[in-house]
Design a protein around this motif. Structure first.
Motif, PDB file in Angstrom:
ATOM      1  N   GLN A  93       0.837  -1.200   0.000  1.00 27.46           N
ATOM      2  CA  GLN A  93       0.000   0.000   0.000  1.00 27.46           C
ATOM      3  C   GLN A  93       0.871   1.248   0.000  1.00 27.46           C
ATOM      4  O   GLN A  93       1.599   1.513   0.947  1.00 27.46           O
ATOM      5  CB  GLN A  93      -0.942   0.024   1.201  1.00 27.46           C
ATOM      6  CG  GLN A  93      -1.927   1.193   1.135  1.00 27.46           C
ATOM      7  CD  GLN A  93      -2.923   1.196   2.272  1.00 27.46           C
ATOM      8  OE1 GLN A  93      -2.810   0.416   3.206  1.00 27.46           O
ATOM      9  NE2 GLN A  93      -3.907   2.076   2.202  1.00 27.46           N
ATOM     10  N   TYR A  94       0.762   1.978  -1.095  1.00 34.22           N
ATOM     11  CA  TYR A  94       1.496   3.231  -1.240  1.00 34.22           C
ATOM     12  C   TYR A  94       0.774   4.331  -0.464  1.00 34.22           C
ATOM     13  O   TYR A  94      -0.456   4.391  -0.439  1.00 34.22           O
ATOM     14  CB  TYR A  94       1.586   3.583  -2.731  1.00 34.22           C
ATOM     15  CG  TYR A  94       1.939   5.015  -3.020  1.00 34.22           C
ATOM     16  CD1 TYR A  94       3.248   5.470  -2.944  1.00 34.22           C
ATOM     17  CD2 TYR A  94       0.943   5.927  -3.375  1.00 34.22           C
ATOM     18  CE1 TYR A  94       3.570   6.787  -3.214  1.00 34.22           C
ATOM     19  CE2 TYR A  94       1.251   7.247  -3.650  1.00 34.22           C
ATOM     20  CZ  TYR A  94       2.562   7.677  -3.572  1.00 34.22           C
ATOM     21  OH  TYR A  94       2.867   8.979  -3.841  1.00 34.22           O
ATOM     22  N   LYS A 104      -2.553   6.007  -1.381  1.00 30.95           N
ATOM     23  CA  LYS A 104      -3.165   4.786  -0.855  1.00 30.95           C
ATOM     24  C   LYS A 104      -3.508   3.769  -1.946  1.00 30.95           C
ATOM     25  O   LYS A 104      -4.398   2.937  -1.772  1.00 30.95           O
ATOM     26  CB  LYS A 104      -4.409   5.120  -0.023  1.00 30.95           C
ATOM     27  CG  LYS A 104      -4.091   5.940   1.223  1.00 30.95           C
ATOM     28  CD  LYS A 104      -5.301   6.116   2.113  1.00 30.95           C
ATOM     29  CE  LYS A 104      -4.935   6.876   3.382  1.00 30.95           C
ATOM     30  NZ  LYS A 104      -6.095   7.061   4.277  1.00 30.95           N
ATOM     31  N   SER A 106      -2.773   0.436  -4.271  1.00 31.95           N
ATOM     32  CA  SER A 106      -2.090  -0.846  -4.108  1.00 31.95           C
ATOM     33  C   SER A 106      -1.109  -0.998  -5.270  1.00 31.95           C
ATOM     34  O   SER A 106      -1.504  -0.935  -6.437  1.00 31.95           O
ATOM     35  CB  SER A 106      -3.105  -1.991  -4.115  1.00 31.95           C
ATOM     36  OG  SER A 106      -2.456  -3.238  -3.987  1.00 31.95           O
ATOM     37  N   ASP A 206       2.956   1.880   3.497  1.00 27.83           N
ATOM     38  CA  ASP A 206       2.423   1.458   4.789  1.00 27.83           C
ATOM     39  C   ASP A 206       3.080   0.159   5.249  1.00 27.83           C
ATOM     40  O   ASP A 206       3.284  -0.768   4.458  1.00 27.83           O
ATOM     41  CB  ASP A 206       0.909   1.261   4.681  1.00 27.83           C
ATOM     42  CG  ASP A 206       0.264   1.048   6.039  1.00 27.83           C
ATOM     43  OD1 ASP A 206       0.707   1.678   7.011  1.00 27.83           O
ATOM     44  OD2 ASP A 206      -0.682   0.237   6.129  1.00 27.83           O
TER      45      ASP A 206
END
Length: 230
Positions: A93-94, A104, A106, A206
């Motif tokens: 998750q960016y 946010k 993927s 994350d």
């Protein structure tokens, strides 16, 4: 069809043939054995029919699962051939830091072609590459901690007495019982410092999963290793 339904239907048919129908049509002189024999053969027919339906449904389910797997494998193969995405490539998750990627999202990430590859596999597939030479370092920041979460136990003495009168002592004690749960809070972030589009950028993801992946596949760019080699 479930087996208990077959047994239930068989029982109804058997009872009807052996008791109800002879009384309605005044066929008691035929004999109960005849009707029970007919019921037995009808039960066999029900069983064969049920087995056939069950096998057909199982076969359809297997075909659907195989079709789904074939479709997924076809998509993976297409992504491999077009973008070089490994079959079992992990996704992360960016959070922020790379202007071309939505927050946010993927992102599939893998090391290859002397680059750190980032692929957003959505309606609009996009691939970005950060040359290994442009990566200054990566690190993990933040803590993973545990907190005690307490629920209940907030009933007053007067409230407890009233609850005992209404619910009984055991129920009131249960209602007033303190429940404690250990809650894990992961505040870790993986940070990649790299030159992106000519700018010194800090890219955040994350958790620590990406850090662990990079530690296995790109250990020389880990911050402490970079510091030791300077």
């Amino acid at each position: 069809m479930h087996w208990f339904m077959l047994v239930f239907l068989w029982g109804i048919v058997s009872y009807t043939l052996a008791t109800v129908i002879p009384d309605i049509f005044h066929l008691r002189n035929v004999g109960d054995g005849f009707f029970w024999t007919v019921a037995f053969f009808i039960g066999i027919i029900f069983t064969i029919w049920g087995v056939h339906i069950e096998r057909r449904n199982a076969g359809e389910k297997i075909r659907e699962e195989n079709h789904k797997k074939e479709k997924e494998n076809s998509i993976k193969q297409s992504l491999l051939e077009t973008y070089g995405l490994p079959i079992d490539c992990p996704s992360f998750q960016y959070l922020n830091g790379y202007s071309s990627i939505s927050n946010k999202a993927s992102v599939n990430i893998w090391v290859g072609e002397n680059s750190l590859n980032l692929l957003i596999n959505g309606e609009d597939i996009q691939k970005y590459q950060v040359p290994i030479d442009n990566i200054n370092f990566y690190s993990v920041k933040g803590d993973m901690k545990q907190e005690m979460e307490t629920k209940g136990g907030n009933m007053s003495v007067g409230g407890t007495v009233i609850a005992e009168g209404m619910l009984g002592t055991a129920a009131a004690m249960k209602k007033n019982q303190v429940v404690q749960n250990i809650k894990t809070i992961d505040e870790r972030k993986t940070i990649i410092n790299a030159i992106v589009d000519g700018k010194n950028s800090f890219i955040f993801f994350d958790g620590a999963d990406l850090y662990n992946y990079l530690l296995e596949n790109l250990p020389e760019k880990e911050q402490s290793f970079v510091a030791m080699n300077k």
